[in-house]
Design a protein around this motif. Structure first.
Motif, PDB file in Angstrom:
ATOM      1  N   LEU A   1       0.715  16.463   8.909  1.00 45.05           N
ATOM      2  CA  LEU A   1      -0.658  16.669   8.502  1.00 45.05           C
ATOM      3  C   LEU A   1      -0.906  16.004   7.160  1.00 45.05           C
ATOM      4  N   HIS A   2      -1.878  15.049   7.087  1.00 49.71           N
ATOM      5  CA  HIS A   2      -2.112  14.342   5.764  1.00 49.71           C
ATOM      6  C   HIS A   2      -3.404  13.759   5.676  1.00 49.71           C
ATOM      7  N   ARG A   3      -4.369  14.034   6.729  1.00 47.89           N
ATOM      8  CA  ARG A   3      -5.622  13.472   6.556  1.00 47.89           C
ATOM      9  C   ARG A   3      -6.454  14.126   5.353  1.00 47.89           C
TER      10      ARG A   3
ATOM     11  N   GLN B   1       0.950  -1.334   0.068  1.00 50.32           N
ATOM     12  CA  GLN B   1      -0.006   0.120  -0.080  1.00 50.32           C
ATOM     13  C   GLN B   1       1.015   1.268  -0.040  1.00 50.32           C
ATOM     14  N   HIS B   2       2.023   1.251   0.834  1.00 51.92           N
ATOM     15  CA  HIS B   2       2.864   2.328   0.801  1.00 51.92           C
ATOM     16  C   HIS B   2       4.268   1.643   0.108  1.00 51.92           C
ATOM     17  N   TYR B   3       4.657   2.585  -0.813  1.00 50.24           N
ATOM     18  CA  TYR B   3       5.772   1.654  -1.639  1.00 50.24           C
ATOM     19  C   TYR B   3       7.018   2.815  -1.596  1.00 50.24           C
TER      20      TYR B   3
ATOM     21  N   SER C   1      -8.055   4.314  -5.599  1.00 46.25           N
ATOM     22  CA  SER C   1      -9.229   4.579  -4.857  1.00 46.25           C
ATOM     23  C   SER C   1      -9.322   3.310  -3.818  1.00 46.25           C
ATOM     24  N   HIS C   2     -10.326   3.658  -2.845  1.00 45.00           N
ATOM     25  CA  HIS C   2     -10.089   2.943  -1.687  1.00 45.00           C
ATOM     26  C   HIS C   2     -10.779   1.471  -2.256  1.00 45.00           C
ATOM     27  N   ALA C   3     -11.715   1.446  -3.026  1.00 46.21           N
ATOM     28  CA  ALA C   3     -12.279   0.163  -3.493  1.00 46.21           C
ATOM     29  C   ALA C   3     -11.400  -0.600  -4.250  1.00 46.21           C
TER      30      ALA C   3
ATOM     31  N   PRO D   1     -12.116   7.319   6.687  1.00 50.30           N
ATOM     32  CA  PRO D   1     -11.957   5.664   6.057  1.00 50.30           C
ATOM     33  C   PRO D   1     -11.735   4.779   7.396  1.00 50.30           C
ATOM     34  N   GLU D   2     -10.567   5.206   8.068  1.00 53.27           N
ATOM     35  CA  GLU D   2     -10.135   4.389   8.999  1.00 53.27           C
ATOM     36  C   GLU D   2     -11.046   4.012  10.101  1.00 53.27           C
ATOM     37  N   GLU D   3     -12.225   4.646  10.398  1.00 52.99           N
ATOM     38  CA  GLU D   3     -13.167   4.383  11.269  1.00 52.99           C
ATOM     39  C   GLU D   3     -13.894   2.952  10.713  1.00 52.99           C
ATOM     40  N   ILE D   4     -14.184   3.238   9.645  1.00 54.29           N
ATOM     41  CA  ILE D   4     -14.887   2.082   8.884  1.00 54.29           C
ATOM     42  C   ILE D   4     -14.006   0.587   8.836  1.00 54.29           C
ATOM     43  N   ASN D   5     -12.952   0.803   8.697  1.00 56.43           N
ATOM     44  CA  ASN D   5     -11.763  -0.103   8.579  1.00 56.43           C
ATOM     45  C   ASN D   5     -11.649  -1.040   9.947  1.00 56.43           C
ATOM     46  N   ARG D   6     -11.652   0.173  11.063  1.00 57.04           N
ATOM     47  CA  ARG D   6     -11.630  -0.518  12.606  1.00 57.04           C
ATOM     48  C   ARG D   6     -12.992  -1.258  12.968  1.00 57.04           C
TER      49      ARG D   6
HETATM   50  C1  UD1 Z   1      -2.809   5.681   5.051  1.00 58.10           C
HETATM   51  C2  UD1 Z   1      -3.933   5.227   5.793  1.00 58.10           C
HETATM   52  C3  UD1 Z   1      -3.924   6.214   6.985  1.00 58.10           C
HETATM   53  C4  UD1 Z   1      -2.521   6.429   7.367  1.00 58.10           C
HETATM   54  C5  UD1 Z   1      -1.619   6.799   6.484  1.00 58.10           C
HETATM   55  C6  UD1 Z   1      -0.102   7.000   6.797  1.00 58.10           C
HETATM   56  C7  UD1 Z   1      -5.903   3.983   4.886  1.00 58.10           C
HETATM   57  C8  UD1 Z   1      -7.125   4.211   4.479  1.00 58.10           C
HETATM   58  N1  UD1 Z   1      -5.166   5.194   5.162  1.00 58.10           N
HETATM   59  O1  UD1 Z   1      -3.168   6.823   4.108  1.00 58.10           O
HETATM   60  O2  UD1 Z   1      -4.675   5.815   7.947  1.00 58.10           O
HETATM   61  O3  UD1 Z   1      -2.367   7.405   8.500  1.00 58.10           O
HETATM   62  O4  UD1 Z   1      -1.415   5.841   5.425  1.00 58.10           O
HETATM   63  O5  UD1 Z   1       0.671   7.397   5.976  1.00 58.10           O
HETATM   64  O6  UD1 Z   1      -5.192   3.133   4.567  1.00 58.10           O
HETATM   65  N2  UD1 Z   1       1.488   7.882  -1.832  1.00 58.10           N
HETATM   66  C9  UD1 Z   1       2.814   8.030  -2.304  1.00 58.10           C
HETATM   67  N3  UD1 Z   1       3.663   7.223  -1.912  1.00 58.10           N
HETATM   68  C10 UD1 Z   1       3.458   6.277  -0.953  1.00 58.10           C
HETATM   69  C11 UD1 Z   1       1.981   6.022  -0.559  1.00 58.10           C
HETATM   70  C12 UD1 Z   1       1.259   7.018  -1.128  1.00 58.10           C
HETATM   71  O7  UD1 Z   1       3.111   9.000  -2.851  1.00 58.10           O
HETATM   72  O8  UD1 Z   1       4.454   5.442  -0.903  1.00 58.10           O
HETATM   73  C13 UD1 Z   1       0.581   9.107  -2.270  1.00 58.10           C
HETATM   74  C14 UD1 Z   1      -0.178   8.684  -3.506  1.00 58.10           C
HETATM   75  O9  UD1 Z   1      -0.453   9.625  -4.247  1.00 58.10           O
HETATM   76  C15 UD1 Z   1      -1.580   8.005  -2.654  1.00 58.10           C
HETATM   77  C16 UD1 Z   1      -1.722   9.060  -1.463  1.00 58.10           C
HETATM   78  O10 UD1 Z   1      -0.348   9.309  -1.133  1.00 58.10           O
HETATM   79  O11 UD1 Z   1      -2.759   8.098  -3.548  1.00 58.10           O
HETATM   80  C17 UD1 Z   1      -2.311   8.373  -0.465  1.00 58.10           C
HETATM   81  O12 UD1 Z   1      -1.996   7.035  -0.169  1.00 58.10           O
HETATM   82  P1  UD1 Z   1      -3.062   5.897   0.570  1.00 58.10           P
HETATM   83  O13 UD1 Z   1      -2.117   4.659   0.774  1.00 58.10           O
HETATM   84  O14 UD1 Z   1      -4.284   5.795  -0.279  1.00 58.10           O
HETATM   85  O15 UD1 Z   1      -3.306   6.350   1.852  1.00 58.10           O
HETATM   86  P2  UD1 Z   1      -2.693   7.676   2.926  1.00 58.10           P
HETATM   87  O16 UD1 Z   1      -3.266   8.827   2.710  1.00 58.10           O
HETATM   88  O17 UD1 Z   1      -1.207   7.325   2.918  1.00 58.10           O
END
Ligand code: UD1
Length: 373
Positions: A205-207, A39-41, A68-70, A130-135
């Motif tokens: 800040l990222h929410r 999910q993070h990369y 997207s989430h879905a 979205p995190e509340e729904i996940n919880r």
């Molecule tokens: C996710 C979590 C959130 C957590 C946050 C910590 C969900 C719903 N949300 O949010 O609870 O607080 O991680 O960071 O799972 N992006 C990058 N590089 C990456 C990852 C993401 O550029 O390695 C960018 C992309 O544009 C992406 C956006 O960040 O679309 C959002 O990433 P996503 O994994 O959807 O959710 P976060 O906002 O990171």
């Protein structure tokens, strides 16, 4: 022999899995795998945490990336299913509240593999997040809900989860903080960023609720600019927030703030420990500042971590320039008169990972997969 498959995907998962892996590997007869959903990369959002936390190479990286989430949740489920079929663990252990958490809990639950949820029971009661729904969904699916604070037990009971599925273990994030605090200090990050020995603020800040609307993000940046007239403001910036600042043409508002790339765990901890105050919308920082005794302003209308307010250093503040300015002034005056006396919530003692590991390898004491009231 008990086998555990731990799932991580996003930045806040990494510091939660580390102490559980360590504690379970010390118990005889335990086999473990780590699966990264991808999910993070970015290196700064993932690889650097693996290095700082001394996490093993994952068995597999599902490489799902952003969407997207879905789409993201669906991709994780599709990619995770064959891994589960191949490894056949006794337990799938999921962490926190990110999309990877709920996606893998759902796959495992339908395949009748037992699910343990670490950091269960937290509720903001705000389904805009979205995190509340996940919880909520992950806790309903989990055979074992491992809670970080007593409010979690009460929230789960209120949602009809049977007492034998709930186990209070304390806060695994705190294990990691206490374990790595010494190494973080050695880094001397405040010197690196020119704020050593000074009052300075640390900001994240990222929410979506704070950064996805131009008006709200502009208010926050104006508040940071006001703060920057009083002390240096160090702001490691999430990729989402950086994109939005550029997209909305708000770069000018941030010119007095020190914007950094996302920091690794140790560097961030080193900076947070010595900060005069933290302004954030992160979940983890609310907890970390409580343990470190650093005043924290959380730019949100609610928190799923109320003990950080009732027992720790946290305070909720509206995402407006005036509210933040007033709260900053109040924090600075309280710092001046020494009226910050934070407590440490029960079970935030550095041993939560051991309690999670013990809960998972004592099957006799636990319900069978899917057992309900
Ligand atoms: C996710 C979590 C959130 C957590 C946050 C910590 C969900 C719903 N949300 O949010 O609870 O607080 O991680 O960071 O799972 N992006 C990058 N590089 C990456 C990852 C993401 O550029 O390695 C960018 C992309 O544009 C992406 C956006 O960040 O679309 C959002 O990433 P996503 O994994 O959807 O959710 P976060 O906002 O990171």
């Amino acid at each position: 022999m008990t086998s555990l498959l731990h799932v991580v995907g996003a930045r806040p998962n990494f510091m939660k899995v580390a102490p559980v892996l360590r504690a379970a590997s010390a118990l005889p007869g335990t086999r473990q795998w780590l699966v990264h959903t991808g999910q993070h990369y970015d290196a700064a959002m993932s690889d650097s945490f693996f290095a700082d936390l001394e996490l093993p190479e994952p068995e597999v990286n599902l490489g799902v990336g952003s969407a997207s989430h879905a789409v993201q949740t669906g991709r994780i489920m599709i990619e995770f299913e064959p891994v589960l079929d191949r490894l056949k663990p006794d337990w799938v252990v999921v962490y926190g509240d990110v999309n990877s958490t709920v996606a893998c809990a759902l796959v495992a639950s339908k395949k009748r593999v037992k699910v343990a949820h670490v950091e269960a029971g937290l509720r903001s009661r705000d389904r805009e997040m979205p995190e509340e729904i996940n919880r909520i969904l992950t806790d309903q699916l989990a055979d074992l809900c491992l809670t970080p604070s007593r409010d979690g037990d009460a929230n789960l009971a209120e949602e009809g989860i049977a007492p034998e599925r709930i186990r209070f273990v304390g806060n695994v994030m705190v294990d990691t903080l206490l374990h790595l605090r010494g190494r973080a200090r050695e880094l001397r990050a405040p010197e690196t960023y020119g704020v050593s020995g000074k009052h300075y603020a640390f900001v994240t800040l990222h929410r979506p609720s704070n950064v996805d609307q131009r008006e709200t993000l502009a208010e926050l940046l104006k508040a940071l600019d006001d703060l920057a007239s009083q002390m240096p403001v160090v702001f490691p910036i999430h990729p989402r927030t950086r994109q939005r600042i550029q997209e909305f043409g708000l770069n000018d508002l941030a010119r007095r703030v020190t914007l950094l790339e996302p920091l690794g765990y140790l560097e961030a901890l080193s900076l947070v420990e010595k900060a005069s105050l933290v302004l954030t919308d992160s979940g983890g920082l609310q907890e970390e500042t409580t343990v470190l005794g650093v005043p924290c302003l959380t730019a949100r209308a609610n928190t799923e971590r109320p003990v950080t307010v009732s027992e720790g250093t946290n305070r909720l503040v509206a995402s407006t320039r005036s509210a933040i300015n007033a709260a900053v002034a109040d924090v600075l005056s309280r710092l001046g008169n020494g009226s910050f006396r934070p407590g440490r919530p029960e079970g935030w003692d550095g041993r939560a990972g051991e309690r999670v590991a013990a809960a998972l390898v004592e099957p006799a004491a636990l319900p069978a997969a899917g057992a309900r009231r």
